[in-house]
Design an enzyme around this catalytic site. Structure first.
Site: not given
Ligand code: DGL
Length: 274
Positions: A9-10, A41-42, A183-185, A72-74, A151
Site C-alpha cells: 500500500d502507499s 499515491y492518489g 481506499c484502504t485508508h 491499495c485501490n489507486t 497519514e
Molecule cells: N490506500 C490507498 C488506496 O486504497 C491510498 C492511496 C493514496 O496513497 O492516495 O487508494
C-alpha cells in the site's frame, strides 16, 4: 512450501486489509510494505505510481513471495493488469472484491464510491460494478484530503469530522444505500464517515472479500501453508517512511492492540526512486 504473501500500500491503509488476511489465513506469513514516504499515491501521475509499485514489488520478489496482494485501490486501478502480465505469481487487487461486497448488500442499486482523485478519475469501480451488474447507478466522489490527514495521524476528532462531513455532503442527496470505501485508508476513519449518513446506508470496504479471494486462490493452486497451528509466525512490516511514526500510527489504528495482527517485525526500508 514456506513462502510469504506480499501485501503493498502507499502507507498504513493496507493494514486494514492485512488485518482481514491474518484473520482469514492464520497459517500464512505476510510481508507488508507501506510506502509512507511517497504517499499519497492518489494525487500522483499514473506512471509515477506504477514506477513506485514496481520498485516495491521487485524488492518483495527478493523475499520469494508466492502471491501479491495490492492492498491499495489507486495502485490496483493503475497497476493490476501490468503486474498480472509481468509477474509469474498471482496478483490480487482490491477493486473487484470491493465491488462484489457492495453488490451483495445493495437493495436499491444506488451505490456511492469514495476514493482518491486518481482512483475516481480511473473509473475503475464504475466499470467493474457495471460489468458485474448493468442495472446499478454509481455515484463517485474523490476525497483528496483524507489520505494525507490519516497519514499525519489524525484519525478522529471534531476537525476530522468537519472535513469528512463537508467532503461527503454531495453524496447525501443521492439516495445511496451502499457506500464503498474505495481506499484502504478509509476504514481507519469509518467512525467519522458513518456520522455523515443515516443507518440506511451500509458502508463496505474490500478487505474481507480480498481476504476471501486470496484464500480461494491459495486453495485452488494448492499453495496454502501447512504449518502446525502452534508455529509462531512473525510478519515483516516495512515502511519507506519514518519507522517511529509508522509504528505510532499503526498502534493508534489498532488501539494499541497490535496482537490482532499477530507478531510483527517493523523495518524501515528507504527506496531509491524519489
Ligand atoms: N490506500 C490507498 C488506496 O486504497 C491510498 C492511496 C493514496 O496513497 O492516495 O487508494
Amino acid at each position: 512450501m514456506q513462502k510469504p504473501i506480499g501485501v503493498i500500500d502507499s502507507g498504513v491503509g493496507g493494514l486494514t486489509v492485512l488485518n482481514e488476511l491474518t484473520k482469514r489465513l492464520p497459517k500464512e506469513k505476510f510481508i507488508y510494505f507501506g510506502d509512507s514516504l511517497r504517499a499519497p499515491y492518489g494525487s500522483k501521475e499514473k506512471e509515477e505510481v506504477i514506477g513506485y509499485v514496481f520498485e516495491i514489488v521487485q524488492f518483495l520478489m527478493t523475499k520469494d513471495i508466492k502471491v501479491l496482494v495490492i492492498a491499495c485501490n489507486t495502485a490496483t486501478a493503475y497497476a493490476l493488469e501490468i503486474l498480472k502480465e509481468s509477474l509469474s505469481i498471482p496478483v490480487i487487487g482490491v477493486i473487484k472484491p470491493g465491488a462484489r461486497a457492495a453488490l451483495k448488500v445493495t437493495k436499491n442499486k444506488n451505490i456511492g464510491v469514495i476514493g482518491t482523485l486518481g482512483l475516481i478519475d480511473s473509473n475503475a469501480y464504475f466499470e467493474t460494478l457495471c460489468e458485474m451488474d448493468s442495472t446499478v447507478n454509481v455515484h463517485q466522489l474523490g476525497c483528496p484530503m483524507f489520505v494525507p490527514i490519516i497519514e499525519k495521524g489524525k484519525t478522529e476528532g471534531k476537525e476530522l469530522d468537519l472535513i469528512v462531513e463537508s467532503t461527503l455532503n454531495p453524496l447525501k442527496k443521492l439516495n445511496i444505500d451502499t457506500l464503498i470505501l474505495g481506499c484502504t485508508h478509509y476504514p481507519i476513519i469509518e467512525g467519522s464517515i458513518k456520522k455523515v449518513f443515516s443507518d440506511e446506508v451500509t458502508i463496505v470496504s474490500s478487505a474481507e472479500e480480498t481476504a476471501n479471494e486470496t484464500n480461494l486462490i491459495l486453495n485452488s493452486l494448492g499453495i496454502c501453508e501447512k504449518r502446525d497451528s502452534d508455529t509462531s509466525i512473525i510478519h515483516d512490516i516495512y515502511t519507506s517512511g519514518d519507522l517511529k511514526k509508522f509504528i505510532e500510527l499503526t498502534n493508534k489504528i489498532f488501539s494499541n492492540n497490535l496482537s490482532v495482527l499477530g507478531k510483527l517485525n517493523f523495518i524501515e526500508k528507504r527506496m531509491t526512486k524519489i
